[in-house]
Motif scaffolding. Structure first.
Motif, PDB file in Angstrom:
ATOM      1  N   VAL A 124      42.705  49.907  32.462  1.00  0.00           N
ATOM      2  CA  VAL A 124      43.782  49.033  32.921  1.00  0.00           C
ATOM      3  C   VAL A 124      44.485  49.638  34.126  1.00  0.00           C
ATOM      4  O   VAL A 124      44.766  48.955  35.120  1.00  0.00           O
ATOM      5  CB  VAL A 124      44.793  48.781  31.781  1.00  0.00           C
ATOM      6  CG1 VAL A 124      45.955  47.930  32.273  1.00  0.00           C
ATOM      7  CG2 VAL A 124      44.099  48.108  30.601  1.00  0.00           C
ATOM      8  N   LEU A 125      44.762  50.927  34.055  1.00  0.00           N
ATOM      9  CA  LEU A 125      45.449  51.592  35.170  1.00  0.00           C
ATOM     10  C   LEU A 125      44.602  51.576  36.438  1.00  0.00           C
ATOM     11  O   LEU A 125      45.124  51.384  37.546  1.00  0.00           O
ATOM     12  CB  LEU A 125      45.791  53.030  34.776  1.00  0.00           C
ATOM     13  CG  LEU A 125      46.760  53.191  33.592  1.00  0.00           C
ATOM     14  CD1 LEU A 125      46.950  54.654  33.265  1.00  0.00           C
ATOM     15  CD2 LEU A 125      48.102  52.534  33.905  1.00  0.00           C
ATOM     16  N   LEU A 126      43.292  51.752  36.284  1.00  0.00           N
ATOM     17  CA  LEU A 126      42.415  51.711  37.450  1.00  0.00           C
ATOM     18  C   LEU A 126      42.402  50.317  38.073  1.00  0.00           C
ATOM     19  O   LEU A 126      42.418  50.180  39.304  1.00  0.00           O
ATOM     20  CB  LEU A 126      40.996  52.123  37.045  1.00  0.00           C
ATOM     21  CG  LEU A 126      39.937  52.089  38.156  1.00  0.00           C
ATOM     22  CD1 LEU A 126      40.306  53.028  39.283  1.00  0.00           C
ATOM     23  CD2 LEU A 126      38.562  52.438  37.588  1.00  0.00           C
ATOM     24  N   ALA A 127      42.375  49.291  37.236  1.00  0.00           N
ATOM     25  CA  ALA A 127      42.385  47.923  37.754  1.00  0.00           C
ATOM     26  C   ALA A 127      43.689  47.628  38.502  1.00  0.00           C
ATOM     27  O   ALA A 127      43.681  47.011  39.578  1.00  0.00           O
ATOM     28  CB  ALA A 127      42.190  46.927  36.612  1.00  0.00           C
ATOM     29  N   LEU A 128      44.808  48.074  37.948  1.00  0.00           N
ATOM     30  CA  LEU A 128      46.097  47.859  38.615  1.00  0.00           C
ATOM     31  C   LEU A 128      46.156  48.605  39.939  1.00  0.00           C
ATOM     32  O   LEU A 128      46.653  48.072  40.950  1.00  0.00           O
ATOM     33  CB  LEU A 128      47.231  48.320  37.699  1.00  0.00           C
ATOM     34  CG  LEU A 128      47.442  47.505  36.422  1.00  0.00           C
ATOM     35  CD1 LEU A 128      48.471  48.174  35.532  1.00  0.00           C
ATOM     36  CD2 LEU A 128      47.878  46.086  36.753  1.00  0.00           C
ATOM     37  N   LEU A 129      45.654  49.827  39.953  1.00  0.00           N
ATOM     38  CA  LEU A 129      45.627  50.595  41.192  1.00  0.00           C
ATOM     39  C   LEU A 129      44.743  49.917  42.231  1.00  0.00           C
ATOM     40  O   LEU A 129      45.077  49.877  43.419  1.00  0.00           O
ATOM     41  CB  LEU A 129      45.125  52.013  40.913  1.00  0.00           C
ATOM     42  CG  LEU A 129      45.028  52.959  42.117  1.00  0.00           C
ATOM     43  CD1 LEU A 129      46.398  53.150  42.759  1.00  0.00           C
ATOM     44  CD2 LEU A 129      44.431  54.293  41.698  1.00  0.00           C
ATOM     45  N   ALA A 130      43.611  49.362  41.796  1.00  0.00           N
ATOM     46  CA  ALA A 130      42.700  48.685  42.713  1.00  0.00           C
ATOM     47  C   ALA A 130      43.360  47.453  43.320  1.00  0.00           C
ATOM     48  O   ALA A 130      43.232  47.189  44.526  1.00  0.00           O
ATOM     49  CB  ALA A 130      41.414  48.299  41.981  1.00  0.00           C
ATOM     50  N   VAL A 131      44.073  46.682  42.506  1.00  0.00           N
ATOM     51  CA  VAL A 131      44.760  45.494  43.023  1.00  0.00           C
ATOM     52  C   VAL A 131      45.833  45.890  44.035  1.00  0.00           C
ATOM     53  O   VAL A 131      45.946  45.296  45.110  1.00  0.00           O
ATOM     54  CB  VAL A 131      45.375  44.687  41.865  1.00  0.00           C
ATOM     55  CG1 VAL A 131      46.276  43.575  42.412  1.00  0.00           C
ATOM     56  CG2 VAL A 131      44.286  44.080  40.997  1.00  0.00           C
ATOM     57  N   ALA A 132      46.616  46.908  43.696  1.00  0.00           N
ATOM     58  CA  ALA A 132      47.686  47.343  44.600  1.00  0.00           C
ATOM     59  C   ALA A 132      47.118  47.872  45.917  1.00  0.00           C
ATOM     60  O   ALA A 132      47.630  47.553  47.004  1.00  0.00           O
ATOM     61  CB  ALA A 132      48.537  48.414  43.919  1.00  0.00           C
ATOM     62  N   ALA A 133      46.059  48.680  45.833  1.00  0.00           N
ATOM     63  CA  ALA A 133      45.452  49.218  47.052  1.00  0.00           C
ATOM     64  C   ALA A 133      44.854  48.105  47.906  1.00  0.00           C
ATOM     65  O   ALA A 133      44.997  48.089  49.137  1.00  0.00           O
ATOM     66  CB  ALA A 133      44.379  50.237  46.687  1.00  0.00           C
ATOM     67  N   GLY A 134      44.160  47.164  47.260  1.00  0.00           N
ATOM     68  CA  GLY A 134      43.598  46.045  48.002  1.00  0.00           C
ATOM     69  C   GLY A 134      44.663  45.188  48.649  1.00  0.00           C
ATOM     70  O   GLY A 134      44.501  44.734  49.790  1.00  0.00           O
ATOM     71  N   TYR A 135      45.771  44.982  47.945  1.00  0.00           N
ATOM     72  CA  TYR A 135      46.867  44.169  48.496  1.00  0.00           C
ATOM     73  C   TYR A 135      47.469  44.831  49.731  1.00  0.00           C
ATOM     74  O   TYR A 135      47.712  44.168  50.749  1.00  0.00           O
ATOM     75  CB  TYR A 135      47.938  43.970  47.423  1.00  0.00           C
ATOM     76  CG  TYR A 135      49.049  43.031  47.824  1.00  0.00           C
ATOM     77  CD1 TYR A 135      48.841  41.661  47.855  1.00  0.00           C
ATOM     78  CD2 TYR A 135      50.317  43.519  48.149  1.00  0.00           C
ATOM     79  CE1 TYR A 135      49.868  40.794  48.211  1.00  0.00           C
ATOM     80  CE2 TYR A 135      51.332  42.660  48.502  1.00  0.00           C
ATOM     81  CZ  TYR A 135      51.109  41.297  48.535  1.00  0.00           C
ATOM     82  OH  TYR A 135      52.126  40.446  48.899  1.00  0.00           O
ATOM     83  N   ALA A 136      47.694  46.130  49.653  1.00  0.00           N
ATOM     84  CA  ALA A 136      48.248  46.846  50.807  1.00  0.00           C
ATOM     85  C   ALA A 136      47.286  46.806  51.991  1.00  0.00           C
ATOM     86  O   ALA A 136      47.687  46.566  53.138  1.00  0.00           O
ATOM     87  CB  ALA A 136      48.551  48.296  50.420  1.00  0.00           C
ATOM     88  N   ALA A 137      45.997  47.017  51.718  1.00  0.00           N
ATOM     89  CA  ALA A 137      45.009  46.967  52.800  1.00  0.00           C
ATOM     90  C   ALA A 137      44.924  45.574  53.405  1.00  0.00           C
ATOM     91  O   ALA A 137      44.787  45.417  54.629  1.00  0.00           O
ATOM     92  CB  ALA A 137      43.641  47.402  52.267  1.00  0.00           C
ATOM     93  N   GLY A 138      45.015  44.550  52.563  1.00  0.00           N
ATOM     94  CA  GLY A 138      44.978  43.186  53.073  1.00  0.00           C
ATOM     95  C   GLY A 138      46.182  42.841  53.924  1.00  0.00           C
ATOM     96  O   GLY A 138      46.047  42.164  54.955  1.00  0.00           O
ATOM     97  N   ARG A 139      47.347  43.317  53.515  1.00  0.00           N
ATOM     98  CA  ARG A 139      48.553  43.049  54.308  1.00  0.00           C
ATOM     99  C   ARG A 139      48.456  43.694  55.688  1.00  0.00           C
ATOM    100  O   ARG A 139      48.823  43.086  56.705  1.00  0.00           O
ATOM    101  CB  ARG A 139      49.779  43.575  53.562  1.00  0.00           C
ATOM    102  CG  ARG A 139      50.204  42.737  52.380  1.00  0.00           C
ATOM    103  CD  ARG A 139      50.923  41.470  52.804  1.00  0.00           C
ATOM    104  NE  ARG A 139      52.215  41.770  53.364  1.00  0.00           N
ATOM    105  CZ  ARG A 139      53.347  41.803  52.656  1.00  0.00           C
ATOM    106  NH1 ARG A 139      53.311  41.562  51.353  1.00  0.00           N
ATOM    107  NH2 ARG A 139      54.483  42.081  53.238  1.00  0.00           N
ATOM    108  N   ILE A 140      47.958  44.923  55.746  1.00  0.00           N
ATOM    109  CA  ILE A 140      47.867  45.642  57.019  1.00  0.00           C
ATOM    110  C   ILE A 140      46.802  45.019  57.914  1.00  0.00           C
ATOM    111  O   ILE A 140      47.057  44.699  59.078  1.00  0.00           O
ATOM    112  CB  ILE A 140      47.567  47.129  56.765  1.00  0.00           C
ATOM    113  CG1 ILE A 140      48.739  47.786  56.025  1.00  0.00           C
ATOM    114  CG2 ILE A 140      47.299  47.853  58.074  1.00  0.00           C
ATOM    115  CD1 ILE A 140      48.443  49.189  55.551  1.00  0.00           C
ATOM    116  N   SER A 141      45.596  44.843  57.378  1.00  0.00           N
ATOM    117  CA  SER A 141      44.514  44.302  58.202  1.00  0.00           C
ATOM    118  C   SER A 141      44.763  42.846  58.562  1.00  0.00           C
ATOM    119  O   SER A 141      44.388  42.402  59.652  1.00  0.00           O
ATOM    120  CB  SER A 141      43.176  44.446  57.465  1.00  0.00           C
ATOM    121  OG  SER A 141      43.227  43.793  56.204  1.00  0.00           O
ATOM    122  N   GLY A 142      45.402  42.084  57.676  1.00  0.00           N
ATOM    123  CA  GLY A 142      45.715  40.697  57.990  1.00  0.00           C
ATOM    124  C   GLY A 142      46.748  40.562  59.090  1.00  0.00           C
ATOM    125  O   GLY A 142      46.726  39.600  59.860  1.00  0.00           O
ATOM    126  N   ALA A 143      47.652  41.530  59.176  1.00  0.00           N
ATOM    127  CA  ALA A 143      48.644  41.509  60.246  1.00  0.00           C
ATOM    128  C   ALA A 143      48.033  41.884  61.593  1.00  0.00           C
ATOM    129  O   ALA A 143      48.378  41.311  62.623  1.00  0.00           O
ATOM    130  CB  ALA A 143      49.792  42.456  59.907  1.00  0.00           C
TER     131      ALA A 143
END
Length: 342
Positions: free
Chosen positions: A46-65
């Motif tokens: 569960v912790l790995l999945a949450l970390l993956a979502v958070a990391a992906g979200y941050a990467a998406g926000r940066i690259s999308g900008a």
């Protein structure tokens, strides 16, 4: 003054959605640790999945900008490449029982289709937009070629929803419709697990979902009833499920995200899972991106929620990263002026 006020309002909306996301993901992590401590569970997944979502979200926000068109296009190609390049994601004779890898194939192609459609809406070039939509259609065809019928259905649904999103003036109605669709699929899954559907429909669903999967759902609901408050502990379903123990190749999963949360983390775990999905929809609703981009990403995430309700897609880290990345792309504020930033 108007532009300054509008910029401040956009910043406030992003801050609110970000704070909500931090609170929801933090609560999910904390509750998994609490239930694990209560029943000697294993919360690492569960912790790995949450970390993956958070990391992906941050990467998406940066690259999308920085790259509002190139980033989702690259994400679509990457998702397609991972699906084709990793043979264990392709359904085959050795994994016909649980079908976990088939769910991952459908999930990755669905996210890739959503990313391609988001890229199409983000560009101002009609020719490039047509090419990107052809890419999305090609991903759906590739999903069918890989043997994933569910992937073909969800990819086609995302593509059609993306085309329809261009005619919607207000995103609120679309977001509400997506939430209703996800609720309906989850409710049907729960009803099947509880033997609360009509006999004719139950027979049809049992034939399509396989008796093995439905028996796993029965076990998950039984375990959830035994300890409604805390569940049996993260990672312990495989130990306590008789159906999983009798499987030739058990993976310890009930192949339904809501039912797994109910069995392993109780009713609070289910509510937190629902809260995480609602946060994604809320972030999209408050996003500064154009409505077609927002609704396209929402359609892809809703389709993924449907896949996760009847499969094991969220057990794959790359799928969790893709969920966060697509949500981040659709909520980023592009630094360039153009259709994506308006």
């Amino acid at each position: 003054m108007t532009s300054v006020a509008g910029a401040d309002e956009d910043g406030d909306r992003r801050n609110v959605s970000d704070v909500v996301g931090v609170l929801v993901l933090g609560a999910c992590a904390a509750w998994s640790l609490i239930t694990a401590a209560a029943h000697d569970g294993r919360p690492e997944g569960v912790l790995l999945a949450l970390l993956a979502v958070a990391a992906g979200y941050a990467a998406g926000r940066i690259s999308g900008a920085l790259l509002p068109v190139a980033a989702p296009c690259a994400a679509a190609l990457t998702g397609l490449g991972l699906t084709v390049g990793l043979p264990r994601l392709v359904p085959g004779p050795e994994i016909v029982g649980p079908l976990g890898h088939a769910g991952a194939t459908a999930a990755l192609t669905t996210l890739a289709t959503g990313a391609a459609c988001c890229a199409a809406w983000s560009t101002g070039s009609p020719g490039l937009r047509a090419l990107l939509r052809l890419l999305a259609a090609g991903i759906a065809v590739a999903s069918a070629a890989l043997g994933s019928v569910s992937g073909l259905i969800t990819c086609t649904a995302v593509l059609l929803c993306s085309l329809a999103a261009g005619r919607m003036r207000h995103r609120g109605a679309g977001i509400a419709g997506l939430a209703l669709a996800a609720t309906a699929v989850t409710g049907l899954t729960w009803a099947v697990a509880a033997n609360a559907v009509p006999e004719g429909l139950a027979g049809t669903l049992r034939g399509r979902l396989t008796p093995h999967r439905i028996d796993l759902w029965h076990d998950a609901l039984r375990l959830a009833r035994e300890d409604t408050a805390l569940g049996v502990g993260p990672g312990r379903f495989g130990e306590l499920s008789t159906t999983a123990a009798q499987s030739l190749q058990p993976d310890g999963k009930p192949h339904s995200a809501p039912l797994q949360m109910a069995a392993e983390q109780g009713v609070t775990g289910v509510l937190l899972l629902a809260a995480a999905f609602c946060w994604l929809l809320y972030a999209l609703w408050r996003s500064p991106r154009a409505t077609p981009v927002v609704l396209t990403a929402g359609a892809a995430l809703t389709a993924l929620a449907a896949i996760a309700a009847v499969g094991n897609a969220l057990s794959f880290t790359m799928v969790s990263v893709g969920v966060g990345f697509l949500a981040g792309l659709a909520t980023a504020h592009p630094l360039t002026d153009g259709p994506a930033g308006r």
